[in-house]
Design a protein around this motif. Structure first.
Motif, PDB file in Angstrom:
ATOM      1  N   TRP A 216      66.478  33.701  33.242  1.00  0.00           N
ATOM      2  CA  TRP A 216      66.761  35.105  32.890  1.00  0.00           C
ATOM      3  C   TRP A 216      65.466  35.899  33.029  1.00  0.00           C
ATOM      4  CZ3 TRP A 216      71.236  37.380  32.513  1.00  0.00           C
ATOM      5  CH2 TRP A 216      72.354  36.691  32.042  1.00  0.00           C
ATOM      6  N   LEU A 217      65.527  36.987  33.794  1.00  0.00           N
ATOM      7  CA  LEU A 217      64.402  37.925  33.868  1.00  0.00           C
ATOM      8  C   LEU A 217      64.804  39.187  33.105  1.00  0.00           C
ATOM      9  CD1 LEU A 217      63.507  37.769  37.671  1.00  0.00           C
ATOM     10  CD2 LEU A 217      62.500  36.468  35.781  1.00  0.00           C
ATOM     11  N   THR A 218      63.955  39.632  32.192  1.00  0.00           N
ATOM     12  CA  THR A 218      64.230  40.878  31.475  1.00  0.00           C
ATOM     13  C   THR A 218      63.125  41.877  31.789  1.00  0.00           C
ATOM     14  OG1 THR A 218      65.307  39.631  29.716  1.00  0.00           O
ATOM     15  CG2 THR A 218      64.723  41.917  29.245  1.00  0.00           C
ATOM     16  N   PHE A 219      63.508  42.964  32.459  1.00  0.00           N
ATOM     17  CA  PHE A 219      62.577  44.056  32.747  1.00  0.00           C
ATOM     18  C   PHE A 219      62.772  45.133  31.672  1.00  0.00           C
ATOM     19  CE2 PHE A 219      63.444  42.139  36.884  1.00  0.00           C
ATOM     20  CZ  PHE A 219      62.176  42.038  37.442  1.00  0.00           C
ATOM     21  N   THR A 220      61.696  45.514  30.995  1.00  0.00           N
ATOM     22  CA  THR A 220      61.809  46.535  29.957  1.00  0.00           C
ATOM     23  C   THR A 220      60.894  47.707  30.279  1.00  0.00           C
ATOM     24  OG1 THR A 220      62.303  44.841  28.316  1.00  0.00           O
ATOM     25  CG2 THR A 220      61.659  47.006  27.486  1.00  0.00           C
ATOM     26  N   GLY A 221      61.494  48.891  30.327  1.00  0.00           N
ATOM     27  CA  GLY A 221      60.738  50.123  30.554  1.00  0.00           C
ATOM     28  C   GLY A 221      60.988  51.065  29.394  1.00  0.00           C
ATOM     29  N   GLN A 222      61.478  52.274  29.709  1.00  0.00           N
ATOM     30  CA  GLN A 222      61.709  53.264  28.668  1.00  0.00           C
ATOM     31  C   GLN A 222      62.972  54.022  29.034  1.00  0.00           C
ATOM     32  OE1 GLN A 222      58.970  54.575  26.205  1.00  0.00           O
ATOM     33  NE2 GLN A 222      60.882  55.245  25.278  1.00  0.00           N
ATOM     34  N   ALA A 223      63.980  53.925  28.152  1.00  0.00           N
ATOM     35  CA  ALA A 223      65.159  54.759  28.345  1.00  0.00           C
ATOM     36  C   ALA A 223      64.721  56.223  28.211  1.00  0.00           C
ATOM     37  CB  ALA A 223      66.228  54.430  27.299  1.00  0.00           C
ATOM     38  N   ALA A 224      65.247  57.098  29.057  1.00  0.00           N
ATOM     39  CA  ALA A 224      64.786  58.487  29.038  1.00  0.00           C
ATOM     40  C   ALA A 224      65.869  59.406  29.593  1.00  0.00           C
ATOM     41  CB  ALA A 224      63.506  58.625  29.867  1.00  0.00           C
ATOM     42  N   HIS A 225      65.713  60.693  29.306  1.00  0.00           N
ATOM     43  CA  HIS A 225      66.627  61.730  29.796  1.00  0.00           C
ATOM     44  C   HIS A 225      66.550  61.768  31.324  1.00  0.00           C
ATOM     45  CE1 HIS A 225      68.372  65.705  30.386  1.00  0.00           C
ATOM     46  NE2 HIS A 225      68.576  65.849  29.081  1.00  0.00           N
ATOM     47  N   ALA A 226      67.702  61.634  31.964  1.00  0.00           N
ATOM     48  CA  ALA A 226      67.727  61.552  33.424  1.00  0.00           C
ATOM     49  C   ALA A 226      67.588  62.914  34.092  1.00  0.00           C
ATOM     50  CB  ALA A 226      69.019  60.881  33.885  1.00  0.00           C
ATOM     51  N   GLY A 227      67.465  63.976  33.279  1.00  0.00           N
ATOM     52  CA  GLY A 227      67.223  65.286  33.853  1.00  0.00           C
ATOM     53  C   GLY A 227      65.781  65.707  33.677  1.00  0.00           C
ATOM     54  N   THR A 228      65.322  65.682  32.437  1.00  0.00           N
ATOM     55  CA  THR A 228      64.020  66.283  32.134  1.00  0.00           C
ATOM     56  C   THR A 228      62.844  65.348  32.389  1.00  0.00           C
ATOM     57  OG1 THR A 228      64.157  65.604  29.817  1.00  0.00           O
ATOM     58  CG2 THR A 228      65.064  67.756  30.375  1.00  0.00           C
ATOM     59  N   THR A 229      63.112  64.090  32.678  1.00  0.00           N
ATOM     60  CA  THR A 229      62.012  63.160  32.953  1.00  0.00           C
ATOM     61  C   THR A 229      61.776  63.117  34.464  1.00  0.00           C
ATOM     62  OG1 THR A 229      62.911  61.827  31.144  1.00  0.00           O
ATOM     63  CG2 THR A 229      61.127  60.866  32.430  1.00  0.00           C
ATOM     64  N   PRO A 230      60.647  63.642  34.939  1.00  0.00           N
ATOM     65  CA  PRO A 230      60.419  63.635  36.398  1.00  0.00           C
ATOM     66  C   PRO A 230      60.381  62.205  36.928  1.00  0.00           C
ATOM     67  CG  PRO A 230      58.796  65.016  35.255  1.00  0.00           C
ATOM     68  CD  PRO A 230      59.543  64.258  34.202  1.00  0.00           C
ATOM     69  N   LEU A 231      60.739  62.053  38.197  1.00  0.00           N
ATOM     70  CA  LEU A 231      60.761  60.715  38.800  1.00  0.00           C
ATOM     71  C   LEU A 231      59.411  60.018  38.634  1.00  0.00           C
ATOM     72  CD1 LEU A 231      62.766  61.435  42.106  1.00  0.00           C
ATOM     73  CD2 LEU A 231      63.604  60.436  39.958  1.00  0.00           C
ATOM     74  N   THR A 232      58.351  60.790  38.707  1.00  0.00           N
ATOM     75  CA  THR A 232      57.008  60.189  38.656  1.00  0.00           C
ATOM     76  C   THR A 232      56.635  59.685  37.267  1.00  0.00           C
ATOM     77  OG1 THR A 232      56.176  62.428  38.289  1.00  0.00           O
ATOM     78  CG2 THR A 232      56.023  61.536  40.534  1.00  0.00           C
ATOM     79  N   ARG A 233      57.380  60.074  36.246  1.00  0.00           N
ATOM     80  CA  ARG A 233      57.014  59.634  34.895  1.00  0.00           C
ATOM     81  C   ARG A 233      58.008  58.627  34.327  1.00  0.00           C
ATOM     82  NH1 ARG A 233      52.977  62.781  32.424  1.00  0.00           N
ATOM     83  NH2 ARG A 233      53.626  61.914  30.434  1.00  0.00           N
ATOM     84  N   ARG A 234      58.956  58.168  35.127  1.00  0.00           N
ATOM     85  CA  ARG A 234      59.956  57.236  34.597  1.00  0.00           C
ATOM     86  C   ARG A 234      59.433  55.808  34.554  1.00  0.00           C
ATOM     87  NH1 ARG A 234      65.736  59.668  36.858  1.00  0.00           N
ATOM     88  NH2 ARG A 234      65.179  61.799  36.261  1.00  0.00           N
ATOM     89  N   LYS A 235      59.955  55.068  33.594  1.00  0.00           N
ATOM     90  CA  LYS A 235      59.757  53.616  33.557  1.00  0.00           C
ATOM     91  C   LYS A 235      61.164  53.020  33.623  1.00  0.00           C
ATOM     92  CE  LYS A 235      55.564  53.992  30.776  1.00  0.00           C
ATOM     93  NZ  LYS A 235      54.946  53.714  29.460  1.00  0.00           N
ATOM     94  N   ASP A 236      61.720  53.062  34.828  1.00  0.00           N
ATOM     95  CA  ASP A 236      63.130  52.728  35.035  1.00  0.00           C
ATOM     96  C   ASP A 236      63.240  51.223  35.279  1.00  0.00           C
ATOM     97  OD1 ASP A 236      65.687  52.304  36.127  1.00  0.00           O
ATOM     98  OD2 ASP A 236      65.754  54.331  36.982  1.00  0.00           O
ATOM     99  N   ALA A 237      63.827  50.519  34.315  1.00  0.00           N
ATOM    100  CA  ALA A 237      63.925  49.064  34.423  1.00  0.00           C
ATOM    101  C   ALA A 237      64.785  48.653  35.618  1.00  0.00           C
ATOM    102  CB  ALA A 237      64.500  48.477  33.134  1.00  0.00           C
ATOM    103  N   LEU A 238      65.745  49.499  35.989  1.00  0.00           N
ATOM    104  CA  LEU A 238      66.599  49.156  37.129  1.00  0.00           C
ATOM    105  C   LEU A 238      65.847  49.286  38.451  1.00  0.00           C
ATOM    106  CD1 LEU A 238      69.378  48.186  38.002  1.00  0.00           C
ATOM    107  CD2 LEU A 238      70.180  50.552  37.911  1.00  0.00           C
ATOM    108  N   TRP A 239      64.878  50.179  38.509  1.00  0.00           N
ATOM    109  CA  TRP A 239      64.051  50.244  39.711  1.00  0.00           C
ATOM    110  C   TRP A 239      63.347  48.902  39.924  1.00  0.00           C
ATOM    111  CZ3 TRP A 239      61.087  55.580  39.108  1.00  0.00           C
ATOM    112  CH2 TRP A 239      62.000  56.615  39.299  1.00  0.00           C
TER     113      TRP A 239
END
Lengths: 408, 408
Positions: A216-239
């Motif tokens: 099992w691999l678990t990637f953990t980032g930060q859940a965030a608002h998908a509108g107000t969080t710019p792409l450059t500041r996301r920690k998207d675990a699915l990416w």
């Protein structure tokens, strides 16, 4: 040159296919079900009609024996299994078992005196309706009471099947044979894939049965608002998980062929159209026939996961879920299979088995190997499973000559 | 130059923050909750203490009015909302509402006679505890009984809230105002992001409120044995989804900045370590302030999905899940905001709002725009939400001068 009796073998295959036959053209003979027991009874009649000795052990493994003159000779085993998955096909297990029976009949009829006992065996519950590889594990002395306490198919089904066959847990555990009494084991089986069909080859000589590692691999980032969080500041675990999936595939294809990798389960949380995924759990499985290569795959895949996690500012957790050890097969038996195919003018290649077989269990106690027979479309565990008559006969002839070579 | 009364505005913000205060330092004033009603009662006292006219409409929108001498003058509206999400922060909504009140107080005290009525309004239920943008939709005549029958927060909660506030569905539907009586609308709001803080700017002038499109993408391949199926023969639906996720991100970043894209839900089937995923459902959402750009994004993202599906021998199905139309804001109000900031020597930039606001509703019936105020860490809907005093005062001064410019 000696050949098997082709019409007899094909007639046997057709007769066995009528036992547990399904409307779709397949068979349903789950281990120790009434249909399976009917198949074993039929097998016993063929054995006795051929003048061979019938044997059943405490695990319900049924055999045809052609004894050597010397009663303390070692036993050269061959065979496969008679059980099927529910709604399975006519060739998986049956081909290897009936080809083994036919080889013994042919040798007996030829009046050859060999310095080994020959035994054509059908192992109980190869498919895992009850335990999986049950008969071969019992014979190899690898069953434990603890393992029987939590069988894959459930405890009630195991006990009911044993009772139906006149067996018990005690008899299972007592079915162990002395490895010193064995010369070797060899199995024929349909290929559950299309490598032989694709390449137009008559036979595949299996060099190893793959080990399987699950993580099992678990990637953990930060859940965030998908509108107000710019792409450059996301920690998207699915990416991270998505990048890993593609690069793991490309890495295994480029560096670990014919090894395989699969990401079969993906859970993304919290799971909403408008929330950046903060956490992804990914099921990673990879297979190869060499433990050393599996070690290298594991090192490289986990390093890739760590690199991808760092790229996307994620943390990574790794938990090992399961591990099945690779079974390298015996070079002497492999050489005998190849020599037999060569003697018969049949084309062949070496390959790995990417699924489990009784041969992997037998390889722990005696020199063992197996050969794959082409299967149209690579279908298995499927009513449409099909191997042409000619391929069946060729494979049985290879088994016959492999036995003769191994008998020395 | 005219300035707001900074200590009074800051004292108001502190006083309002005590209503519905939470232990974490935030506020909890869900729409029409007792705390929200207490906040409205407090607002009414401030309005009346300032010598302004208090008004409440059938949607529960509460206002301070500074009338023009001419009773048939148009109304220049400003404001925001007093409700919060549960466990929200002190600035979201409150800053815009109290800055509007302070601007009217300042203009009244300066004795300026303007050719428009000025109205500082707090809209009901901006946050969506009941319906979302409820008060502004009512005022804009955009509510329907059908919409009220299935409110986001549930029907019981809506009816209970209305009863608590002395309102009814009939009064909500009757709260529509004649657009011809309106001059414009302008709103201040904290930025729910870090673009201003990151760039060290005083103000963001919002040129559009993004449209949001949500689409389900379904990639279908073939579930298969993860051992015996070679990598080259798989139709792995997760391979397609994974490749899409990464390339969609890169495409939007490269071609549609400052638009955003999110893949927030992923379901892979059948879901086992040892089975190649045959089907993946992926939730795709993308946002931009221009409908023309959203059309282009949709075309390019769906073309990418089709290309990726073809690469991995998958089929692709697309279902539109929802669509919120982008709201371009009024160039005249934008120019007034920028002129006011310029007059005050404040730095500013143009940006889009990636979340919804009452301004998007008001923009359908009157010239409207809004400005964002820096918010530390971009936090919103969070007790730690914080805007420094100086930024609050600067923003209120900008609103004051924007009203003066728009009043002509």
């Amino acid at each position: 040159m000696l050949h098997v009796n082709a019409p007899r073998l094909l007639a046997d295959l057709a007769a066995l296919a009528r036992i547990g036959a399904t409307p779709e053209g397949g068979v349903s003979r789950p281990a120790l079900s009434p249909a399976d027991l009917e198949g074993r009874a039929w097998f016993r009649r063929q054995v006795e009609a051929a003048g061979l000795t019938f044997h059943q052990d405490g695990a319900g493994n049924v055999s045809a024996i052609l004894p050597a003159a010397d009663p303390v000779a070692r036993t050269l085993l061959c065979g496969s299994h008679l059980d099927s998955v529910p709604d399975g096909g006519r060739f998986d297990g049956a081909l290897g078992t009936l080809a083994a029976l036919e080889a013994l009949r042919t040798i007996r009829e030829a009046g050859l005196a060999l310095p080994v006992h020959l035994e054509a065996i059908a192992f109980t519950d190869e498919e895992g309706e009850l335990v999986g590889l049950l008969g071969s594990q019992a014979l190899a002395g690898q069953l434990t009471q603890a393992g029987l306490d939590h069988p894959r198919g459930g405890r009630d089904k195991l006990l009911a099947g044993l009772a139906r066959a006149g067996l018990s847990e005690a008899s299972l555990l007592a079915a162990r044979r002395d490895p010193a009494a064995l010369r070797a084991f060899v199995e024929l089986h349909i290929e559950q894939g299309t490598r032989l069909i694709d390449a137009g080859l008559d036979l595949g000589v299996v060099t190893a049965i793959v080990g399987i590692r699950s993580v099992w691999l678990t990637f953990t980032g930060q859940a965030a608002h998908a509108g107000t969080t710019p792409l450059t500041r996301r920690k998207d675990a699915l990416w991270g998980a998505a990048e890993f999936i593609g690069r793991a595939r490309d890495m295994v294809a480029a560096q670990f062929d014919p090894g395989v990798v699969n990401c079969g389960i993906l859970h993304a949380e919290p799971g909403a159209f408008n929330i950046v995924p903060g956490r992804v759990r990914l099921a990673l499985e990879f297979r190869h026939g060499s433990e050393a290569t599996l070690d290298a795959m594991q090192t490289d895949l986990l390093a890739l996961a760590a690199e991808v996690a760092a790229r996307f500012s994620l943390s990574l957790a790794v938990e090992e879920a399961s591990r099945a050890i690779a079974a390298p097969l015996d070079s002497g038996v492999i050489a005998a299979l190849e020599a037999a195919a060569g003697r018969l003018g049949l084309s062949h290649t070496r390959l790995m088995s990417f699924a489990g077989h009784d041969t992997q269990v037998m390889s722990r106690i005696t020199p063992a190997a197996m050969a794959f027979v082409p299967s149209v479309g690579g279908l298995s565990h499927n009513p449409a499973e099909f191997t042409p008559d000619e391929a069946v006969i060729h494979a049985a002839d290879v088994l016959l000559h492999t036995l003769l070579i191994l008998a020395g």
